[in-house]
Write a protein that holds these residues in place. Structure first.
Motif, PDB file in Angstrom:
ATOM      1  N   LEU A 131       0.819  -1.197   0.000  1.00  0.00           N
ATOM      2  CA  LEU A 131       0.000   0.000   0.000  1.00  0.00           C
ATOM      3  C   LEU A 131       0.866   1.264   0.000  1.00  0.00           C
ATOM      4  N   GLN A 132       0.963   1.870  -1.183  1.00  0.00           N
ATOM      5  CA  GLN A 132       1.707   3.119  -1.338  1.00  0.00           C
ATOM      6  C   GLN A 132       0.884   4.076  -2.185  1.00  0.00           C
ATOM      7  N   VAL A 133       0.859   5.336  -1.770  1.00  0.00           N
ATOM      8  CA  VAL A 133       0.158   6.386  -2.502  1.00  0.00           C
ATOM      9  C   VAL A 133       1.097   7.586  -2.585  1.00  0.00           C
ATOM     10  N   HIS A 134       1.463   7.985  -3.806  1.00  0.00           N
ATOM     11  CA  HIS A 134       2.405   9.084  -3.994  1.00  0.00           C
ATOM     12  C   HIS A 134       1.854  10.103  -4.982  1.00  0.00           C
ATOM     13  N   TYR A 135       1.946  11.367  -4.614  1.00  0.00           N
ATOM     14  CA  TYR A 135       1.602  12.453  -5.535  1.00  0.00           C
ATOM     15  C   TYR A 135       2.869  12.891  -6.260  1.00  0.00           C
ATOM     16  N   VAL A 136       2.766  13.096  -7.575  1.00  0.00           N
ATOM     17  CA  VAL A 136       3.852  13.674  -8.372  1.00  0.00           C
ATOM     18  C   VAL A 136       3.260  14.629  -9.409  1.00  0.00           C
ATOM     19  N   PRO A 137       3.972  15.701  -9.736  1.00  0.00           N
ATOM     20  CA  PRO A 137       3.541  16.547 -10.857  1.00  0.00           C
ATOM     21  C   PRO A 137       3.924  15.847 -12.159  1.00  0.00           C
ATOM     22  N   SER A 138       3.145  16.055 -13.206  1.00  0.00           N
ATOM     23  CA  SER A 138       3.445  15.411 -14.484  1.00  0.00           C
ATOM     24  C   SER A 138       4.154  16.375 -15.436  1.00  0.00           C
ATOM     25  N   GLU A 149      12.826  19.317 -10.341  1.00  0.00           N
ATOM     26  CA  GLU A 149      11.927  18.188 -10.478  1.00  0.00           C
ATOM     27  C   GLU A 149      12.084  17.556 -11.856  1.00  0.00           C
ATOM     28  N   ARG A 150      11.855  16.259 -11.905  1.00  0.00           N
ATOM     29  CA  ARG A 150      11.772  15.561 -13.179  1.00  0.00           C
ATOM     30  C   ARG A 150      10.291  15.431 -13.495  1.00  0.00           C
ATOM     31  N   LEU A 151       9.823  16.205 -14.438  1.00  0.00           N
ATOM     32  CA  LEU A 151       8.414  16.166 -14.806  1.00  0.00           C
ATOM     33  C   LEU A 151       8.219  15.049 -15.820  1.00  0.00           C
ATOM     34  N   LEU A 152       7.666  13.939 -15.365  1.00  0.00           N
ATOM     35  CA  LEU A 152       7.532  12.737 -16.168  1.00  0.00           C
ATOM     36  C   LEU A 152       6.073  12.513 -16.558  1.00  0.00           C
ATOM     37  N   SER A 153       5.863  11.886 -17.690  1.00  0.00           N
ATOM     38  CA  SER A 153       4.508  11.618 -18.170  1.00  0.00           C
ATOM     39  C   SER A 153       3.868  10.478 -17.381  1.00  0.00           C
ATOM     40  N   GLY A 172      -4.637  16.795 -15.836  1.00  0.00           N
ATOM     41  CA  GLY A 172      -3.522  15.886 -16.086  1.00  0.00           C
ATOM     42  C   GLY A 172      -2.176  16.394 -15.626  1.00  0.00           C
ATOM     43  N   LYS A 173      -2.146  17.569 -15.014  1.00  0.00           N
ATOM     44  CA  LYS A 173      -0.878  18.120 -14.528  1.00  0.00           C
ATOM     45  C   LYS A 173      -0.392  17.409 -13.263  1.00  0.00           C
ATOM     46  N   ASP A 174      -1.319  16.814 -12.544  1.00  0.00           N
ATOM     47  CA  ASP A 174      -0.979  16.162 -11.281  1.00  0.00           C
ATOM     48  C   ASP A 174      -1.392  14.698 -11.340  1.00  0.00           C
ATOM     49  N   LEU A 175      -0.562  13.837 -10.737  1.00  0.00           N
ATOM     50  CA  LEU A 175      -0.798  12.396 -10.754  1.00  0.00           C
ATOM     51  C   LEU A 175      -0.742  11.836  -9.353  1.00  0.00           C
ATOM     52  N   VAL A 176      -1.581  10.848  -9.102  1.00  0.00           N
ATOM     53  CA  VAL A 176      -1.518  10.047  -7.881  1.00  0.00           C
ATOM     54  C   VAL A 176      -1.159   8.651  -8.313  1.00  0.00           C
ATOM     55  N   LEU A 177      -0.041   8.164  -7.821  1.00  0.00           N
ATOM     56  CA  LEU A 177       0.447   6.815  -8.136  1.00  0.00           C
ATOM     57  C   LEU A 177       0.067   5.905  -6.976  1.00  0.00           C
ATOM     58  N   ILE A 178      -0.596   4.798  -7.279  1.00  0.00           N
ATOM     59  CA  ILE A 178      -1.085   3.898  -6.221  1.00  0.00           C
ATOM     60  C   ILE A 178      -0.570   2.491  -6.475  1.00  0.00           C
ATOM     61  N   TRP A 179       0.066   1.937  -5.465  1.00  0.00           N
ATOM     62  CA  TRP A 179       0.456   0.522  -5.462  1.00  0.00           C
ATOM     63  C   TRP A 179      -0.318  -0.124  -4.328  1.00  0.00           C
ATOM     64  N   GLU A 180      -1.081  -1.174  -4.663  1.00  0.00           N
ATOM     65  CA  GLU A 180      -1.794  -1.896  -3.605  1.00  0.00           C
ATOM     66  C   GLU A 180      -1.799  -3.390  -3.849  1.00  0.00           C
TER      67      GLU A 180
END
Length: 180
Positions: A131-138, A149-153, A172-180
């Motif tokens: 369970l991981q939840v991370h915010y990153v800018p795209s 920052e590394r702005l990745l797609s 689409g400028k902001d992303l939430v990456l979820i691993w569960e």
């Protein structure tokens, strides 16, 4: 360029916190949904995500842990959060290893994009959690807010780090990456 600590000192107020809650609401809603009894914010900065979780959490006696490399940043987080259920540790998240216990939720806000692919993989693997939840800018931001920052797609995050889900918001400028 102003050091991170100076930027966050200027943001340690309710006006910025209210902005943070509004700007990152989709991320915070997801984070609140995944909150467990034990929650770890890595690279916590001033700890706004953990502050929010402390405020909205309805589970009985959850524990929150904040980790940051900068002791001054941890002091800001303590001042910002003010919760007897939150604990702080000065540590480099690239060396943080959760293999000795069940970590619950591991999360971050605006942290992973500052590391190389190798370091991101190490951080994700070392967290040893489902369970991981991370915010990153795209990459749709085009210009980094601080220049480092590394702005990745969305596709780059998906293809190289394999989250189970990616949620886009703010056009689409902001992303939430979820691993569960």
């Amino acid at each position: 360029m102003k050091p991170w600590i100076d930027i966050y000192k200027d943001r340690l107020n309710n006006q910025y916190y209210d902005y943070f809650k509004k700007q990152y609401k989709p991320f915070l809603d997801i984070l609140a949904r995944y909150t467990t009894k034990i929650n770890h914010e890595i690279g916590c900065g001033m700890g706004n995500s953990t502050r929010y979780l402390n405020e909205v959490n309805t589970k009985k006696y959850p524990e929150f842990y904040c980790y940051d490399l900068c002791p001054e940043m941890l002091a800001l987080a303590m001042k910002n959060i003010q919760s007897k259920y939150t604990f702080y540790k000065n540590i480099d998240i690239k060396t943080l290893d959760f293999y000795d216990f069940s970590p619950g939720l591991v999360h971050s806000h605006g942290v992973l994009e500052h590391f190389s692919d190798e370091e991101i993989n190490k951080i994700i693997i070392n967290n040893n959690t489902d369970l991981q939840v991370h915010y990153v800018p795209s990459d749709k931001w085009i210009v980094p807010s601080r220049g480092d920052e590394r702005l990745l797609s969305k596709e780059y995050w998906r293809d190289n780090f394999h989250p189970d889900e990616i949620v886009e918001f703010n056009d689409g400028k902001d992303l939430v990456l979820i691993w569960e």
